[in-house]
Design an enzyme around this catalytic site. Structure first.
Site, PDB file in Angstrom:
ATOM      1  CE  LYS A 148      -0.925   1.127   4.868  1.00  0.00           C
ATOM      2  NZ  LYS A 148      -1.191   2.542   4.969  1.00  0.00           N
ATOM      3  CG  HIS A 240      -4.149  -0.847   8.117  1.00  0.00           C
ATOM      4  ND1 HIS A 240      -3.652  -1.801   7.259  1.00  0.00           N
ATOM      5  CD2 HIS A 240      -3.150   0.053   8.286  1.00  0.00           C
ATOM      6  CE1 HIS A 240      -2.413  -1.490   6.920  1.00  0.00           C
ATOM      7  NE2 HIS A 240      -2.089  -0.371   7.527  1.00  0.00           N
TER       8      HIS A 240
END
Length: 484
Positions: A148, A240
Site C-alpha cells: 500500500k 486496515h
C-alpha cells in the site's frame, strides 16, 4: 505444545526497493526468522534489487546490520545469520531504465517459485510489471507482492489495477495488508467459525455495537510532508480498519478458501451505508509534551489533513441492520493499542434487585500490544450482603495461554511472505475489494473537502478531539479507554 513449521517450496524472492526502509525493518528480518525456523529451504534465494551500486558482499553487509538492528537480541543467532546471508544476492536495477534487467534475468532461476516484492512507490508498479515481462523474467506462475497505498482514490486504484492486469493475472497479484497477517486477526476467524459459542449471537439481535480502535503514540514528524497527502482516512481507515470491519461482519464462507473469504468481505463493503457528515470527527494533534504540532510536522500551517478520525457506519444487511460500527484511529494518542470490541446487549429482563453494577458483556480482540482475547462477563461479587454484581474478564492472553509457543509467533510480514510462496491469497486483498473500499471512502473525503471542514485540535496524550466523545455519548454509548 510445539507449533509445526512446514517448509515452503524452493523460491527466488526479488525485493525491488531492497535497500529501502520497509525491506530493512520488516522484510529482511522476517525472512531471517523464517530461515532460522526452518521454513526456508536451503536452495531458496533472496535477491535485493535497487538503484544503489552494490555488489553481493556490500548488500549482505547491509542486510546483516538490518537484521541485527531489528531482531530482538534473544532471537539473534549469529551463526544462523551467517548461513542466512549465503542465500542473499544483489542486482543493481533501475525501474525506469533498462540497466540491470538482463543481469537479473540471468540470476532468477527456472523451476522454482518466483516472487517479486514491489517495495517501491506505486508510480513504479507499472514500470516493474512491464519490464519483468519484456525481459522474460516473470512467467505465468510468477507472483508479485504489492504494498500500500494501492491508489489514493477510486480512479487511481482502478488505473493501478488495469496496469497490473496488463501483465499479471489476478491470481498472481498479492496486495498486502499486514494487519491481516497478525495472529489475533486470524484467531478472530477461528473463534467465530470454529466454535458454536459465538456464531448464534453474532448479529444485531444480540450485539449492541462494535468498536474498532487503532491508536498510536507517535506523530508524523520526519514524514509529515508525505503523510499530509494521505491522512488517517486514506492511510488507515480505507484499508486496515476496513479489513478488520469485514472480518467481524462477514458471513461464514463456504470454505476457508481465498476467493470464498474475499467474496464475503466484498459483500460487507458493498453493504456499507454512506456515512453522514454528523457521524465523522476529524482532528489534528496540537503541540505539547515537548513535541511539535501536526501542522508544524506537515510543514503546512494551513493543512486540513487529519491525523485522527472517528466515524460511525452501518452495514445494511439482515445480520447487522441497526448495529453501529464505530471506527477510530489517530496519532499522538494516550497509548499504542489496536483492538476490536464487540459489545453485547444487556439481557431483556434484569432478575436482580441491585442492577446498579450492571455492565455489558464485551468480547475484546487485542491486536497490539499483548495479543489475545478477553471476554467480560458478570458474576456475583464475593462475600455476604446480597446479590451484588461485578464485571470480571475471562482473559486469554496468548503469552499466558500458549507460553513459549506464543512468544515465537511469526510477525505479520513473515506469515504473509510465506503465504505468497505457498500461493495462498486468503489474507490478501483482491482488486474488486480494493475498488469497493475506495468507492465507499471517496464520497466521505470529497464531502469534507467540498465543505472546507477543518480538523479539530486535540492534546497529545489524550483520546482525541472532544467531539469524538460526543459521537458516542449522543447514542448513549462510550468509547473504551485507550490503554496498553
Amino acid at each position: 505444545m510445539v507449533s509445526r513449521v512446514i517448509p515452503v517450496d524452493p523460491f527466488d524472492l526479488v525485493i525491488f526497493g531492497g535497500t529501502g526502509d520497509l525491506a530493512r525493518r520488516k522484510i529482511l528480518p522476517g525472512l531471517y526468522r523464517r530461515f532460522l525456523a526452518g521454513q526456508m529451504t536451503d536452495d531458496s534465494v533472496i535477491i535485493g534489487a535497487a538503484r544503489s551500486e552494490l555488489d553481493d558482499e556490500g548488500y549482505r553487509e547491509m542486510v546483516a546490520k538490518a537484521v541485527i538492528e531489528f531482531t530482538p537480541k534473544d532471537k539473534l543467532d549469529r551463526d544462523g545469520l551467517t548461513r542466512f546471508l549465503a542465500h542473499v544476492r544483489y542486482i543493481s536495477v533501475d525501474g525506469k531504465v533498462s540497466g540491470g534487467w538482463e543481469k537479473l534475468k540471468e540470476v532468477v532461476r527456472q523451476g522454482v517459485v518466483k516472487a517479486f516484492y514491489f517495495s517501491v512507490a506505486p508510480s513504479l508498479f507499472g514500470e516493474l510489471a512491464e519490464k519483468l515481462h519484456r525481459h522474460g523474467i516473470a512467467d505465468a506462475e510468477s507472483r508479485i507482492v504489492v504494498e500500500k497505498p494501492f491508489g489514493r482514490d477510486l480512479a487511481s486504484a482502478r488505473a493501478l489495477n488495469r496496469v497490473l492486469a496488463d501483465h499479471f493475472a489476478e491470481e498472481q497479484i498479492y496486495r498486502i495488508d499486514h494487519y491481516l497477517g497478525k495472529e489475533t486477526v486470524q484467531n478472530l476467524m477461528a473463534v467465530r467459525f470454529a466454535n458454536i459459542l459465538f456464531e448464534p449471537l453474532w448479529k444485531a439481535e444480540y450485539i449492541d455495537h462494535v468498536q474498532i480502535t487503532v491508536a498510536e503514540t507517535v506523530g508524523v514528524d520526519g514524514r509529515g510532508a508525505y503523510y499530509d497527502k494521505s491522512g488517517a482516512m486514506r492511510d488507515m481507515v480505507q484499508n486496515h480498519l476496513m479489513q478488520l470491519l469485514c472480518l467481524i461482519a462477514m458471513e461464514p464462507p463456504y470454505h476457508f478458501d481465498p476467493n470464498a473469504v474475499r467474496d464475503e468481505k466484498l459483500k460487507v463493503i458493498r453493504a456499507l451505508d454512506a456515512v453522514q457528515p454528523d457521524d465523522i470527527v476529524r482532528g489534528q494533534y496540537l503541540a505539547g509534551n515537548g513535541q511539535g504540532s501536526y501542522v508544524e510536522h506537515s510543514e503546512d500551517p494551513n493543512s486540513r489533513t487529519e491525523s485522527y478520525i472517528a466515524l460511525k457506519c452501518h452495514v445494511s444487511n439482515w445480520r447487522w441492520k441497526g448495529t453501529p460500527f464505530y471506527l477510530r484511529t489517530g496519532k499522538r494518542l494516550r497509548a499504542r493499542t489496536s483492538e476490536i470490541a464487540v459489545v453485547f446487549k444487556e439481557p431483556p429482563h434484569t432478575l436482580f434487585d441491585d442492577a446498579t453494577g450492571w455492565r455489558e458483556n464485551v468480547l475484546v480482540i487485542r491486536l497490539q500490544p499483548n495479543e489475545g482475547m478477553e471476554l467480560s462477563v458478570m458474576i456475583k461479587e464475593p462475600g455476604p450482603g446480597g446479590m451484588r454484581l461485578k464485571q470480571v474478564p475471562l482473559d486469554m492472553a496468548f503469552a499466558t495461554a500458549l507460553g513459549a509457543e506464543a512468544a515465537d509467533v511469526p510477525d505479520a510480514y513473515e506469515r504473509l511472505i510465506m503465504d505468497v510462496i505457498r500461493g495462498n491469497q486468503t489474507l490478501f486483498m483482491r482488486g474488486d475489494e480494493v475498488e469497493a473500499a475506495w468507492a465507499w471512502a471517496d464520497p466521505i473525503i470529497q464531502g469534507w473537502e467540498a465543505r472546507g471542514d477543518k480538523p479539530q485540535g486535540y492534546d497529545p496524550g489524550s483520546s482525541g478531539p472532544e467531539d469524538a466523545l460526543m459521537l458516542m455519548h449522543r447514542d448513549g454509548r462510550r468509547w473504551r479507554d485507550i490503554r496498553e
